[in-house]
Design a protein around this motif. Sequence first.
Motif, PDB file in Angstrom:
ATOM      1  N   VAL A  22       3.421  48.906   2.616  1.00 44.49           N
ATOM      2  CA  VAL A  22       4.488  49.297   2.371  1.00 44.49           C
ATOM      3  C   VAL A  22       3.171  50.356   1.022  1.00 44.49           C
ATOM      4  CG1 VAL A  22       5.784  49.483   0.304  1.00 44.49           C
ATOM      5  CG2 VAL A  22       6.116  48.448   2.428  1.00 44.49           C
ATOM      6  N   GLY A  23       3.498  51.522   0.629  1.00 43.05           N
ATOM      7  CA  GLY A  23       2.597  51.871   0.059  1.00 43.05           C
ATOM      8  C   GLY A  23       1.048  51.710   0.098  1.00 43.05           C
ATOM      9  N   LYS A  24       0.447  51.809   1.581  1.00 42.19           N
ATOM     10  CA  LYS A  24      -0.503  52.018   2.089  1.00 42.19           C
ATOM     11  C   LYS A  24      -0.180  53.727   2.719  1.00 42.19           C
ATOM     12  CE  LYS A  24      -2.475  47.633   0.522  1.00 42.19           C
ATOM     13  NZ  LYS A  24      -0.435  47.485   0.530  1.00 42.19           N
ATOM     14  N   ASN A  25      -1.857  53.694   2.698  1.00 41.81           N
ATOM     15  CA  ASN A  25      -2.114  55.273   3.141  1.00 41.81           C
ATOM     16  C   ASN A  25      -3.267  55.457   3.873  1.00 41.81           C
ATOM     17  OD1 ASN A  25      -0.148  56.375   1.165  1.00 41.81           O
ATOM     18  ND2 ASN A  25      -1.386  55.840  -0.050  1.00 41.81           N
ATOM     19  N   GLY A  26      -3.273  54.951   4.547  1.00 43.77           N
ATOM     20  CA  GLY A  26      -4.146  54.790   5.817  1.00 43.77           C
ATOM     21  C   GLY A  26      -4.120  55.966   7.356  1.00 43.77           C
ATOM     22  N   ILE A  27      -4.529  55.215   8.708  1.00 40.24           N
ATOM     23  CA  ILE A  27      -4.170  56.292   9.450  1.00 40.24           C
ATOM     24  C   ILE A  27      -4.046  55.782  10.197  1.00 40.24           C
ATOM     25  CG2 ILE A  27      -5.800  58.313   9.285  1.00 40.24           C
ATOM     26  CD1 ILE A  27      -7.820  57.413  11.196  1.00 40.24           C
ATOM     27  N   TYR A  28      -3.663  54.536  10.934  1.00 43.74           N
ATOM     28  CA  TYR A  28      -3.326  53.381  11.867  1.00 43.74           C
ATOM     29  C   TYR A  28      -1.686  52.887  11.706  1.00 43.74           C
ATOM     30  CZ  TYR A  28      -8.103  53.682  12.787  1.00 43.74           C
ATOM     31  OH  TYR A  28      -9.191  54.062  12.996  1.00 43.74           O
ATOM     32  N   PRO A  29      -0.930  52.857  13.240  1.00 36.68           N
ATOM     33  CA  PRO A  29       0.887  52.681  12.320  1.00 36.68           C
ATOM     34  C   PRO A  29       0.682  51.246  12.218  1.00 36.68           C
ATOM     35  CG  PRO A  29      -0.231  53.711  14.736  1.00 36.68           C
ATOM     36  CD  PRO A  29      -0.805  54.231  13.626  1.00 36.68           C
ATOM     37  N   VAL A  30       1.543  50.567  11.594  1.00 37.34           N
ATOM     38  CA  VAL A  30       2.115  49.295  11.964  1.00 37.34           C
ATOM     39  C   VAL A  30       3.298  49.724  12.238  1.00 37.34           C
ATOM     40  CG1 VAL A  30       2.090  47.353  10.424  1.00 37.34           C
ATOM     41  CG2 VAL A  30       0.494  48.653   9.980  1.00 37.34           C
ATOM     42  N   TYR A  31       4.080  48.468  13.138  1.00 34.82           N
ATOM     43  CA  TYR A  31       5.395  49.048  13.158  1.00 34.82           C
ATOM     44  C   TYR A  31       5.805  47.196  13.138  1.00 34.82           C
ATOM     45  CZ  TYR A  31       4.436  53.033  15.569  1.00 34.82           C
ATOM     46  OH  TYR A  31       3.503  54.054  15.923  1.00 34.82           O
ATOM     47  N   GLY A  32       8.284  47.358  12.504  1.00 35.24           N
ATOM     48  CA  GLY A  32       8.392  46.380  12.450  1.00 35.24           C
ATOM     49  C   GLY A  32       9.764  46.255  13.191  1.00 35.24           C
ATOM     50  N   ALA A  33      10.756  45.508  13.000  1.00 37.14           N
ATOM     51  CA  ALA A  33      11.993  45.490  14.152  1.00 37.14           C
ATOM     52  C   ALA A  33      12.589  46.577  14.041  1.00 37.14           C
ATOM     53  CB  ALA A  33      12.913  44.714  13.592  1.00 37.14           C
ATOM     54  N   PRO A  48      -2.042  50.445  24.378  1.00 33.15           N
ATOM     55  CA  PRO A  48      -0.805  50.422  24.615  1.00 33.15           C
ATOM     56  C   PRO A  48      -0.394  49.109  25.206  1.00 33.15           C
ATOM     57  CG  PRO A  48      -1.083  52.376  25.864  1.00 33.15           C
ATOM     58  CD  PRO A  48      -2.612  51.968  25.545  1.00 33.15           C
ATOM     59  N   TYR A  49       0.722  49.002  24.196  1.00 27.06           N
ATOM     60  CA  TYR A  49       1.286  47.199  24.642  1.00 27.06           C
ATOM     61  C   TYR A  49       3.044  47.364  24.591  1.00 27.06           C
ATOM     62  CZ  TYR A  49       0.767  47.667  19.541  1.00 27.06           C
ATOM     63  OH  TYR A  49       1.430  48.320  18.592  1.00 27.06           O
ATOM     64  N   VAL A  50       3.156  46.195  24.714  1.00 29.73           N
ATOM     65  CA  VAL A  50       4.683  45.989  24.829  1.00 29.73           C
ATOM     66  C   VAL A  50       5.103  45.063  23.332  1.00 29.73           C
ATOM     67  CG1 VAL A  50       6.887  45.059  25.211  1.00 29.73           C
ATOM     68  CG2 VAL A  50       5.463  46.919  27.201  1.00 29.73           C
ATOM     69  N   ALA A  51       5.920  45.554  22.433  1.00 29.54           N
ATOM     70  CA  ALA A  51       6.085  44.562  21.006  1.00 29.54           C
ATOM     71  C   ALA A  51       7.388  43.807  21.320  1.00 29.54           C
ATOM     72  CB  ALA A  51       5.868  45.662  19.715  1.00 29.54           C
ATOM     73  N   VAL A  52       8.229  42.794  20.765  1.00 33.60           N
ATOM     74  CA  VAL A  52       8.824  42.519  21.004  1.00 33.60           C
ATOM     75  C   VAL A  52       9.519  41.484  20.101  1.00 33.60           C
ATOM     76  CG1 VAL A  52      10.656  40.799  22.378  1.00 33.60           C
ATOM     77  CG2 VAL A  52       8.831  41.599  23.429  1.00 33.60           C
ATOM     78  N   VAL A  53      10.828  42.111  19.761  1.00 33.72           N
ATOM     79  CA  VAL A  53      10.896  41.234  18.085  1.00 33.72           C
ATOM     80  C   VAL A  53      11.792  39.878  18.199  1.00 33.72           C
ATOM     81  CG1 VAL A  53      12.918  41.363  16.308  1.00 33.72           C
ATOM     82  CG2 VAL A  53      12.442  43.505  17.266  1.00 33.72           C
ATOM     83  N   LYS A  54      11.052  39.372  17.456  1.00 34.83           N
ATOM     84  CA  LYS A  54      10.939  37.773  17.525  1.00 34.83           C
ATOM     85  C   LYS A  54      11.831  36.952  16.739  1.00 34.83           C
ATOM     86  CE  LYS A  54       6.043  35.736  15.804  1.00 34.83           C
ATOM     87  NZ  LYS A  54       7.435  35.104  14.561  1.00 34.83           N
ATOM     88  N   ASP A  55      11.885  36.983  15.462  1.00 33.46           N
ATOM     89  CA  ASP A  55      12.710  36.489  14.690  1.00 33.46           C
ATOM     90  C   ASP A  55      13.501  37.573  14.023  1.00 33.46           C
ATOM     91  OD1 ASP A  55      11.366  33.959  14.356  1.00 33.46           O
ATOM     92  OD2 ASP A  55       9.501  35.302  13.874  1.00 33.46           O
ATOM     93  N   ALA A  57      17.293  40.047  12.770  1.00 33.38           N
ATOM     94  CA  ALA A  57      18.423  40.699  14.093  1.00 33.38           C
ATOM     95  C   ALA A  57      17.535  41.125  14.871  1.00 33.38           C
ATOM     96  CB  ALA A  57      18.616  41.787  12.722  1.00 33.38           C
ATOM     97  N   GLY A  58      18.289  41.621  15.497  1.00 35.32           N
ATOM     98  CA  GLY A  58      17.796  42.132  17.332  1.00 35.32           C
ATOM     99  C   GLY A  58      16.488  41.799  17.886  1.00 35.32           C
ATOM    100  N   ILE A  59      16.962  40.230  17.913  1.00 37.40           N
ATOM    101  CA  ILE A  59      15.207  39.659  18.252  1.00 37.40           C
ATOM    102  C   ILE A  59      15.583  39.685  20.066  1.00 37.40           C
ATOM    103  CG2 ILE A  59      15.584  37.093  17.080  1.00 37.40           C
ATOM    104  CD1 ILE A  59      17.455  35.974  19.018  1.00 37.40           C
ATOM    105  N   GLY A  60      14.899  39.814  20.909  1.00 42.86           N
ATOM    106  CA  GLY A  60      14.416  40.007  22.117  1.00 42.86           C
ATOM    107  C   GLY A  60      14.124  41.506  22.542  1.00 42.86           C
ATOM    108  N   ARG A  61      14.792  42.555  21.566  1.00 49.96           N
ATOM    109  CA  ARG A  61      14.498  44.048  21.547  1.00 49.96           C
ATOM    110  C   ARG A  61      12.894  44.516  21.942  1.00 49.96           C
ATOM    111  NH1 ARG A  61      16.723  45.315  17.191  1.00 49.96           N
ATOM    112  NH2 ARG A  61      15.133  46.531  16.525  1.00 49.96           N
ATOM    113  N   ALA A  62      12.670  44.992  22.902  1.00 49.76           N
ATOM    114  CA  ALA A  62      11.650  45.931  23.488  1.00 49.76           C
ATOM    115  C   ALA A  62      10.448  47.372  22.835  1.00 49.76           C
ATOM    116  CB  ALA A  62      10.999  45.293  24.706  1.00 49.76           C
ATOM    117  N   MET A  63       9.517  47.151  22.244  1.00 53.42           N
ATOM    118  CA  MET A  63       9.153  48.386  22.182  1.00 53.42           C
ATOM    119  C   MET A  63       7.593  48.329  23.086  1.00 53.42           C
ATOM    120  SD  MET A  63       9.727  48.498  18.246  1.00 53.42           S
ATOM    121  CE  MET A  63      11.083  48.052  17.149  1.00 53.42           C
TER     122      MET A  63
END
Length: 368
Positions: A22-33, A48-55, A57-63
Motif C-alpha cells: 500500500v502506498g508504493k509506486n513501483g512497476i511490478y504488480p502484487v496480488y492478494g485474495a 506466469p503462475y497460479v496463485a491460491v488463496v490459502k488463508d 475468506a475465499g480459501i481455495g480460489r485460484a488466480m
Amino acid sequence: MRVKIEDVCMKGSSNLKQSDVVGKNGIYPVYGAAGYLGSIDSFKQSKPYVAVVKDGAGIGRAMLLPSNSSIIGTMQYLLPKDNILPEYLYYLIKAKHLEKYYSGATIPHIYFKDYKNEEFDLFSFEIQCQIINKLKIIEKIIEKQKKEMDLLDELVKARFVELFGDVRSNNNYPNVLFSECVEHSLRGPFGSDMKKSLYVPKNENTIKVYIQINAIQKNENLGDYYISKEYYDDKMYKFEVFPNEYIITCDGTLGKLLKLSKNMEKGVISSSLLKLKLNYSLITDQYFEYVWNLCLLPQLISEARNACLVHLPSMKVIGSKKIQLPPLELQNQFADFVKEVDKSRLEVQKSLKKTQELFDSLMQKYFG
C-alpha cells in the motif's frame, strides 16, 4: 497419463504483507485474495503462475497471474513445471475445489500437503490448448451473466438511495440505537468450551456447529463439525441457532452475514460467531442488511481490537451504535422492490446455473 498435482507444479510461499504494498509506486504488480493490490519495485516470479488463496475468506480460489509479479502471504504460489501450461494448471486447480480441504474454525486455511496428491489425466500440449480454448468461451458467457446480476444489484442500490438518501450522513429519519432493532443476540461460547477435541463424527444424535465459513461463503450447509447431543444438553443448548436468525462473523473476516433458512440443520454457533434476531416490528431484513454494510460494519471494523487478529466489538458496543430508522411502510416498499428484482435475478440465475453446470461437467470430464 494419470498424474498428481505435485507432478505438475511446485509450491512457493510469500512473506509480503499488504502493508508492504500500500502506498508504493513501483512497476511490478502484487496480488492478494481480492486481486490487484498495488505495485512495488521488485517481483518474485518471472513466469506466469497460479496463485491460491490459502488463508481467510475465499480459501481455495485460484488466480492465473502474469510474469514479473508477486503475491502476499495469505496466498500460495503454484509454479507450473515443464509438462503443463499455466492456463491448464489454473483450470485444474479450479476443478479440484481446494476449499474442501479447509481446516480451522476461526480463520479457515488450506495446505499444499493436503491436496498435492489429487489425481488427473495429463494430456499433450495440443490437447491442453484445445481444452483451454473451450473453457475460455464458456467462462466468457458466465462472466456476461454475472454482469447482469451485478447490474440488478446496482438497480437495488439506486432504489435504496432514492427512498432513503445517504443514510450515512443525512438526518431524514429518527436516529435510534441499533439495540432497539434487535429482539435478541448472543455471542458464541468461549473457545475452551468448543475445542476440536469435543467434535465427533456426524450421526443421527449429533448437533452441527456453525462456523465462520458458513457466513463467509453464505452457505449454511458447509462444514463437518459436530458435537454430541449429551454435550449440547449439558453446556451448549443456549447457543442453539434457529431459522430466521442471522449468524455474523466476529474474528478475522468481520461482519459477514447469513440469515439461516427454515431448512437449516439443527445446530449451535461456534466461538467466532454472533447470532442475532431482528425486531421485525421496527426493521426489515432488506433495510438491515444495507444499513449493516453501509453504516454499522465500517464503524465496527475501525474499532476492531487486537492488532494480530481483529475481532468484532461486543454486542453491547454494536447495540450502542445509532442508525436512521425510516417508517416501516417505507422499508416495506424497499423490500417489495427487492423481491421484484429478485424475480429477474432468479431468471438470470437459472441461465447462469445451466451454463455453470456445463462448465462444471467439462471440468469434471477433463480433470476428474
